[in-house]
Enzyme design. Structure first.
Site, PDB file in Angstrom:
ATOM      1  N   SER A 199      67.302  27.772  53.043  1.00 26.89           N
ATOM      2  CA  SER A 199      67.311  26.550  53.836  1.00 26.89           C
ATOM      3  C   SER A 199      65.898  26.198  54.327  1.00 26.89           C
ATOM      4  CB  SER A 199      68.307  26.694  54.993  1.00 26.89           C
ATOM      5  OG  SER A 199      68.714  25.442  55.479  1.00 26.89           O
ATOM      6  N   ASP A 220      73.659  24.540  51.036  1.00 31.44           N
ATOM      7  CA  ASP A 220      72.812  25.374  51.881  1.00 31.44           C
ATOM      8  C   ASP A 220      72.829  26.859  51.496  1.00 31.44           C
ATOM      9  OD1 ASP A 220      71.457  26.582  53.949  1.00 31.44           O
ATOM     10  OD2 ASP A 220      72.617  25.621  55.544  1.00 31.44           O
TER      11      ASP A 220
END
Length: 292
Positions: free
Chosen positions: A55, A184
């Site tokens: 991320s 993610d």
């Protein structure tokens, strides 16, 4: 990103000095704290032999691997968000190229923002476009939504990998990679220090996931509850990974009171998390002494 690799590269050759590898964790805006870590490594003259990221950590890690210094990353980050109206304007234009008319025609909804366009507008030009251009071998974590697994990206289109790794559910659209729906990277691996096992003498993990904050006994908002529950699940994953592949150094900057989308509070996050720099110096000095 035309190819995805899940194979582990061979361990680097050992030298007289201890080698260092670092995993930058996910946490949205809390990831500005990673800048202190990069600046400290710069000041100590330490260049990691390998980097892993999830991320926001994938973005910070890619910037470092591209050859940017911590100071340069700090300057770009603050210049990008120091003027909120300008930052929001750039993001809005990148996310919605058709303008307001397009928004109202399609309707406002969760997860509508295009992370690939946003990153293209906000990333510094110095960040490489392919893994092959990086100065430090880097592994980017993404989550295969329908494959129910983590995927390691380490060659091909870097910008696409970064977008997929940063595609926070309910905020950004998933990213398609070879017709696979990717989201993610922090969902499966919030701080991917386990991906660096055997690649260096000293492995550092930087956890900016944080923990839910608020007033005990007072019910949080629906949004805070959603992101807070995610924090708790990610911390559970980190703790389990620490039992099997613990890093030599695990840093947890003081970022708990900030939300995942508090990007306009970069200065405050940097100020509150400054103590992690001294902690890293102390921990590295101890690790080097032990390795000598």
């Amino acid at each position: 990103m035309t190819d995805i690799s899940i194979t582990r590269p061979p361990s680097p050759p050992r030298s007289g000095d201890p080698t260092v590898a670092i995993a930058f964790g996910g946490g949205g805006a809390r990831g500005f704290a990673h800048i202190h870590v990069i600046e400290t490594l710069d000041a100590m003259g330490i260049k990691p032999v390998a980097i892993a990221g999830s991320s926001i950590g994938s973005i910070m890690g890619a910037a470092m691997a591209s050859g940017m210094t911590g100071a340069e990353i700090r300057d770009h980050s603050l210049a990008t968000v120091s003027k909120p109206a300008s930052a929001i304007g750039r993001i809005w234009k990148a996310a919605h190229p058709r303008g307001a008319k397009g928004i109202f025609e399609s309707g406002l909804r969760l997860g509508q923002f295009d992370i690939e366009r946003i990153l293209e507008a906000l990333l510094p030009d110095a960040v490489a476009r392919t893994f092959e251009e990086l100065k430090i071998p880097t592994r980017i974590m993404v989550t295969d939504y329908y494959g129910h697994s983590e995927v390691v990206c380490d060659h091909g289109d870097l910008r696409c990998a970064l977008a997929a790794s940063a595609a926070i559910p309910a905020v950004f659209r998933p990213v398609l990679v070879d017709d696979r729906v990717m989201i993610d990277g922090g969902i499966f691996n919030p701080v991917p220090f386990d991906q660096l096992t055997g690649l260096a003498d000293i492995i550092i993990g930087v956890d900016v996931v944080g923990l839910p904050s608020g007033t005990p006994g007072q019910a949080p908002s629906t949004i805070d509850m959603m992101f807070g529950a995610s924090q708790l699940m990610m911390q559970s994953i980190i703790e389990m990974k620490c039992k099997t592949h613990p890093p030599h150094i695990l840093l947890r900057p003081e970022v708990h009171r900030y939300r995942v989308l508090d990007f306009l509070k970069a200065k405050e996050i940097l100020a509150d998390s400054a103590g992690v720099a001294e902690q890293l110096k102390h921990d590295l000095d101890a690790a080097f002494t032990f390795s000598a």
